[in-house]
Design a protein around this motif. Sequence first.
Motif, PDB file in Angstrom:
ATOM      1  N   SER A  95      15.367  14.644 -11.692  1.00 18.21           N
ATOM      2  CA  SER A  95      14.909  13.911 -12.867  1.00 18.21           C
ATOM      3  C   SER A  95      15.751  14.152 -14.106  1.00 18.21           C
ATOM      4  N   VAL A  96      16.429  15.267 -14.183  1.00 17.54           N
ATOM      5  CA  VAL A  96      17.128  15.587 -15.427  1.00 17.54           C
ATOM      6  C   VAL A  96      18.580  15.167 -15.404  1.00 17.54           C
ATOM      7  N   GLY A  97      19.065  14.559 -14.323  1.00 16.04           N
ATOM      8  CA  GLY A  97      20.366  13.914 -14.332  1.00 16.04           C
ATOM      9  C   GLY A  97      21.518  14.892 -14.392  1.00 16.04           C
ATOM     10  N   SER A  98      22.355  14.752 -15.419  1.00 14.44           N
ATOM     11  CA  SER A  98      23.621  15.485 -15.487  1.00 14.44           C
ATOM     12  C   SER A  98      23.430  16.983 -15.679  1.00 14.44           C
ATOM     13  N   MET A  99      22.278  17.427 -16.173  1.00 15.42           N
ATOM     14  CA  MET A  99      22.040  18.855 -16.372  1.00 15.42           C
ATOM     15  C   MET A  99      21.465  19.534 -15.132  1.00 15.42           C
ATOM     16  N   ALA A 100      21.369  18.790 -14.011  1.00 17.37           N
ATOM     17  CA  ALA A 100      20.759  19.354 -12.814  1.00 17.37           C
ATOM     18  C   ALA A 100      21.555  20.537 -12.286  1.00 17.37           C
ATOM     19  N   ILE A 101      22.869  20.446 -12.372  1.00 17.17           N
ATOM     20  CA  ILE A 101      23.682  21.541 -11.845  1.00 17.17           C
ATOM     21  C   ILE A 101      23.443  22.817 -12.637  1.00 17.17           C
ATOM     22  N   THR A 157       0.841  -1.196   0.000  1.00 15.68           N
ATOM     23  CA  THR A 157       0.000   0.000   0.000  1.00 15.68           C
ATOM     24  C   THR A 157       0.874   1.244   0.000  1.00 15.68           C
ATOM     25  N   LEU A 158       0.529   2.200  -0.825  1.00 23.23           N
ATOM     26  CA  LEU A 158       1.377   3.368  -0.990  1.00 23.23           C
ATOM     27  C   LEU A 158       1.559   4.117   0.318  1.00 23.23           C
ATOM     28  N   GLY A 159       0.516   4.217   1.130  1.00 22.30           N
ATOM     29  CA  GLY A 159       0.637   4.944   2.384  1.00 22.30           C
ATOM     30  C   GLY A 159       1.592   4.302   3.363  1.00 22.30           C
ATOM     31  N   ASP A 160       1.838   2.991   3.232  1.00 18.30           N
ATOM     32  CA  ASP A 160       2.745   2.272   4.129  1.00 18.30           C
ATOM     33  C   ASP A 160       4.121   2.053   3.516  1.00 18.30           C
ATOM     34  N   SER A 161       4.366   2.600   2.346  1.00 21.87           N
ATOM     35  CA  SER A 161       5.571   2.274   1.595  1.00 21.87           C
ATOM     36  C   SER A 161       6.621   3.364   1.726  1.00 21.87           C
ATOM     37  N   LYS A 162       7.866   2.935   1.883  1.00 22.88           N
ATOM     38  CA  LYS A 162       8.998   3.856   1.812  1.00 22.88           C
ATOM     39  C   LYS A 162       9.388   4.097   0.359  1.00 22.88           C
ATOM     40  N   PHE A 163       9.175   3.074  -0.478  1.00 26.45           N
ATOM     41  CA  PHE A 163       9.493   3.210  -1.889  1.00 26.45           C
ATOM     42  C   PHE A 163       8.642   4.284  -2.568  1.00 26.45           C
ATOM     43  N   PHE A 164       7.346   4.246  -2.288  1.00 28.15           N
ATOM     44  CA  PHE A 164       6.407   5.054  -3.063  1.00 28.15           C
ATOM     45  C   PHE A 164       5.631   6.070  -2.228  1.00 28.15           C
ATOM     46  N   PHE A 194       9.261   6.313 -12.447  1.00 26.48           N
ATOM     47  CA  PHE A 194      10.617   6.688 -12.823  1.00 26.48           C
ATOM     48  C   PHE A 194      11.483   6.992 -11.601  1.00 26.48           C
ATOM     49  N   HIS A 195      10.976   7.800 -10.680  1.00 25.63           N
ATOM     50  CA  HIS A 195      11.795   8.210  -9.547  1.00 25.63           C
ATOM     51  C   HIS A 195      12.003   7.070  -8.558  1.00 25.63           C
ATOM     52  N   ALA A 196      11.052   6.152  -8.453  1.00 26.47           N
ATOM     53  CA  ALA A 196      11.263   4.985  -7.591  1.00 26.47           C
ATOM     54  C   ALA A 196      12.365   4.101  -8.154  1.00 26.47           C
ATOM     55  N   HIS A 197      12.406   3.988  -9.470  1.00 26.78           N
ATOM     56  CA  HIS A 197      13.480   3.187 -10.073  1.00 26.78           C
ATOM     57  C   HIS A 197      14.825   3.887  -9.947  1.00 26.78           C
ATOM     58  N   LYS A 198      14.828   5.177 -10.112  1.00 31.04           N
ATOM     59  CA  LYS A 198      16.090   5.908 -10.024  1.00 31.04           C
ATOM     60  C   LYS A 198      16.636   5.926  -8.602  1.00 31.04           C
ATOM     61  N   LYS A 199      15.749   6.045  -7.623  1.00 26.59           N
ATOM     62  CA  LYS A 199      16.193   6.199  -6.242  1.00 26.59           C
ATOM     63  C   LYS A 199      16.408   4.859  -5.553  1.00 26.59           C
ATOM     64  N   TYR A 200      15.507   3.891  -5.799  1.00 28.12           N
ATOM     65  CA  TYR A 200      15.561   2.631  -5.069  1.00 28.12           C
ATOM     66  C   TYR A 200      15.839   1.426  -5.969  1.00 28.12           C
ATOM     67  N   GLU A 206       9.641  -4.852   0.033  1.00 29.45           N
ATOM     68  CA  GLU A 206      10.122  -3.696   0.786  1.00 29.45           C
ATOM     69  C   GLU A 206      10.300  -4.011   2.259  1.00 29.45           C
ATOM     70  N   GLU A 207       9.438  -4.866   2.818  1.00 29.46           N
ATOM     71  CA  GLU A 207       9.522  -5.181   4.241  1.00 29.46           C
ATOM     72  C   GLU A 207      10.844  -5.841   4.600  1.00 29.46           C
ATOM     73  N   ASN A 208      11.490  -6.492   3.624  1.00 34.11           N
ATOM     74  CA  ASN A 208      12.765  -7.164   3.886  1.00 34.11           C
ATOM     75  C   ASN A 208      13.956  -6.367   3.373  1.00 34.11           C
ATOM     76  N   SER A 209      13.768  -5.070   3.137  1.00 30.74           N
ATOM     77  CA  SER A 209      14.827  -4.233   2.583  1.00 30.74           C
ATOM     78  C   SER A 209      15.306  -3.243   3.641  1.00 30.74           C
ATOM     79  N   ALA A 210      16.586  -2.922   3.557  1.00 27.06           N
ATOM     80  CA  ALA A 210      17.185  -1.906   4.428  1.00 27.06           C
ATOM     81  C   ALA A 210      17.513  -0.684   3.581  1.00 27.06           C
ATOM     82  N   PHE A 211      17.315   0.494   4.123  1.00 24.04           N
ATOM     83  CA  PHE A 211      17.508   1.744   3.403  1.00 24.04           C
ATOM     84  C   PHE A 211      18.740   2.445   3.956  1.00 24.04           C
ATOM     85  N   ILE A 212      19.723   2.610   3.104  1.00 22.76           N
ATOM     86  CA  ILE A 212      20.982   3.253   3.490  1.00 22.76           C
ATOM     87  C   ILE A 212      21.153   4.488   2.623  1.00 22.76           C
ATOM     88  N   PHE A 213      21.175   5.636   3.241  1.00 19.56           N
ATOM     89  CA  PHE A 213      21.327   6.885   2.501  1.00 19.56           C
ATOM     90  C   PHE A 213      22.786   7.068   2.094  1.00 19.56           C
TER      91      PHE A 213
END
Length: 1158
Positions: free
Chosen positions: A622-628, A513-520, A533-539, A579-586
């Motif tokens: 979202s724009v990658g290398s042009m973000a700067i 469920t999206l409300g219980d998710s760290k991914f989404f 897109f951003h879930a794939h890029k970040k996680y 997701e319940e079996n995943s660890a999140f490391i920044f």
Amino acid sequence: MAEGLVDGTVPPLPPRYRFRDLVLGDHYAEGEDRVRVEFYINERSFKERLQLYFIKNQRSSLRIRVFNFFLMAVSCTLYCVRVILDDHRHIACHGCTPKNFSNTTENWWGLLWVNRPVWLWALQVSIAIIMLFQTVLMLYLQHKGNICQQLMSITRILEFLNTIPFIITLFWPPLRNLFIPVFLNCWLAHAILKNMLNDLNRALQKIQTAFSQQVIILCSMLLCLIFTSICGVEHLERAAPGVDGKMNFFQASYFVIVTFSTVGYGDIQVNVWPSQLFVAIMIIAALVVIPIQLEQLAFYLLERQKQGASYSKHRAASEKHVVVCATCIQADLIMDFLNEFYAHPHLQDYFVVLLSPVELDNTMRLLLQIPIWSQRVIYVQGSALRDQDLQRVRMDDAEACFILSPRNVMDRHEADQQTILRTWAVKDFSPNLPIFVQILKPENMFHVKFADHVVCEDEFKYALLANNCLTPGTSTFVTLLIHTLRGHEGSDSDSQWMRMYGRSSGNEVYHITLGDSKFFGEFENKSFIYASFHAHKKYGVALVGVKKDEEDSEIQLNPGPKHIMQASDTCYYFNITKEENSAFIFADSDPEKEREHKRKDSKSSLHNEPSSSSKIHSIIASVGSMAIELQERRANDPAREALVTGKPSTSSGRNLLIPPAGEEERVPGRRRPSILPVLEIMSSDPEDEETGITFTAEKVETEVDGDIEDIKVWDAKNESDWMKGYPPVAPYIGYTPMFSHLLANPRKLCCLELDQPCSHSNHHCARDYNWPNNSIIVAVESTAPGLYNFIVPLRAHWRPKHTLKPIVIMVEKRPDTVFLESIAAFPLVYYMIGSIESLDDLLRAGILQADTVVVVDRESSKLAEEDYMADACQVVAVQTMFKLFPSSTIITELTHPSNMRFMQFRAKDYYALKLAQKQKLSFVHAYLKGKLKSNVKGKREKERGANLSYMFRLPFAAGNVFTASMLDTLLYQSFVKDYMIIFTRLLLGLDQAHGSGYLCEMKITTDDLWIRTYGRLYQKLCSTTFEIPVGIYRTQMQSDSKSELSVTIDDDDQSSTCLSEERAALAELVRSKMKKLGLPESDYDAEATEKRSALSYVLINPGFDTKLELDDVIFIIRPAGGPNASSPMPPRRKYSTRRPKTEGEKREEPQGSMDTRL
């Protein structure tokens, strides 16, 4: 009366039918006889009532037998009391003076008289009276035929012997001390016990096996034999001379036990000859009776081992278990189930009960003796159609019931009939039990629609093969997706492709469920495309589907940018683990910064509309290398405002992601490519937003029409005869019609046969039709309703008309009319009578103009004497096709997965041979490791996963081979993931949900290599066409694989020379056949490179930084607006160049065929 009816009046009632009669009923006139009949008057007699109570009634007769058994036990106990209290010095009749005997002579009077107290005599007389009364009563009730025969039975003689003497002592007091062998009542108790066990089973419905009954009876007989010997020896030793020579009860017990155990210490011995004779008789009786009983016990023990065990009620109350019902317990089938079932961590405490009517074979017995399975798996031989067997497996207390169909059977309809009856029986016995059914034929599915989960083998098989023809590797993609793997497979290999392939194979479908998710959770109130897109890029997870929290809502694959994510939405995603079996490391390890990051996330989640700064950061991400560069622009930059707000920009420039430096120089004259950012809310085409153009389905339809009109692929005649709709003829009962490309007027049945001219057509082979697209050939033994599911995905409404490929069904037996009528409405579908073993049939079917040849498993091959020889015909025929047509793409269905090593077999293929050897070593290592783990209870159990022994086989990795057993785990996973069957049906196009997308493909060309990575392709697709990539099908030459296995296929010149000579001979054979059939020899390319020199594999949900390579095929899920709406973008067109088109050549179609122009 007729006149009254004509006048419209109701005639009066007859005098008899007065109001009083209508209320109180009819009264018979005086003098009429009325007889009341009574039934079963014979049971009202006194004898019948007694018989009903003592014999016929189960419960009352059981109570009487229990009472009799109690009396026999009490009488034997009183005898033991009398022996213990007996005084050997006072031996005489009651009231007589005892006689004195010398210590040297035998006292034979001691055998006739005993010392019996009065109170003991009174109790024994009371018991004797009751026993004699009951014996006489039973003789009266059971009297049939000769009375003497009943009186002379051993049971009656013992009853009279132990009761009548006591009755006589009432009238002659001196006989009160007379010895009466009351200890023989133990044999009467033994007989009563045997009858009581039968009545107990009958009355109380106890599940009592013959083995347990035999054990009780044997123990009872041994006790009776020992007790009789003890009492007999003790009493006969009363005649021994002297008081010290006599035995007491304890000494007699010791002597008998030592003697029967063949120990014979000799410290105690019998002194008189009657005792010695009695002991000899009892030993002989024991030697005769006990072996007979032991033989019967061993027989019942063997039978019980064959029937398996029973799952007790106490275990069912404290443990969780599932029941697996199958016609025959096959080792491959059960091991697939166990490996997949126990791959889930929370199922480790479950027990599996196997219910089958046949015995286990030796292979299965050995497997179930492995410690890891012997403690979890219980086998019960029985039938699901018998309530007693369902009670033995505790079906009422089970968590679920899996009903599996036999895999290797000749008559699949009969197998389905057995499965249907089992399903009905289980549903009748336990209505609330979740049932998981595996069925073979789709036409039989409607019988088991009430089951919670149903998997039809033919339905999924043909749909998977159809998708494999358009999107290569789909069978491997789906197989890996529905198997539980760890993602560690191939990690120790030196081959890069094996490491990448094994890593991606661990991806599965999960939900949260999206409300219980760290991914989404952070993407609430944002578009689905943005979240994916951003879930794939970040996680690194691929969000592919969603389900709204609404009544009657369905799973939607890629619902498109208009779907706004809500907290109650259920998200479906691909990932290595849930997701319940995943660890999140920044990435930032500073705790202060981590807390600041979390605090910002919590603040932003409190507002429905994100701030301008957060929008800027999301765009920057979202724009990658042009973000700067974007971050350094001014806040009032119109271009930046356009990116943030989504409103049209007044500036002529665009802030777009540019290709690598020097890209324009490498390709001069080409428009500079770019990648748009993925916006949070996209209600229309991002490029149109900047120019103020509204995105509509009509605009896309116009664009597609214009492109196709320029290409001129199909003729322009009969445009009105082409339509989209639901097929007019259902192939079988229970089929759900799918929105498809159809012909307005179905073709004549004669026009469906490819190579037979008719009054509407004069074509003799596939080449005469001059199709603009290459065809698909499917070779089957006989047409079945399930083959309809091969055609429907290839004619789905979302596929552009110009991409449809002709379908040629090569069948060995002539199809029936019902099947032909069901496919007559589909365009470009033909059939022909032929076999893949015939070169002429292959050439007429157009194998030289075919993109793919699909070889379906033969049902008649199941008759092979050796089970694993069932695939011999397909393997040899396909090998011949590879030799004759090396450039053909052939997809083969096999019965046994182990036979896929013979596909494209060559003796000098050192790459495949070394790979197979490496696989064997890995499998042995894993087996030994698993066996060592099984010796430690519960140690690292969660590391176990399903085992795919054929995972690294080159034909499987390339998607060129398929077995129906690959789909078995789909049913098993449904126990944990109840959405898996629906999700897979949507993915394969078997079902169509409103707003759900569909699986298709795109190929990476030289014009696309500037994108460089999979993550940038993800962004480009999401920002432009709203498509979601989910995997890659990669093909590379074997020599490109950097590993120790990278060797040349042909190492010596001699083998190359022989191979060239062989190819030349085969080419000459094919050309001679083509010349005979009137086909141009130029169509055959003898110098075509073999596809076996290439190595293909599937990558599911690859990493964001995975580099793209030329000719990569991308699995994408394209959004769709439903049956009546067009796709959001014109699909990428792909045309075959295998067959050159002849200029000016006209293509003639038989009557009824329609044009395919949009």
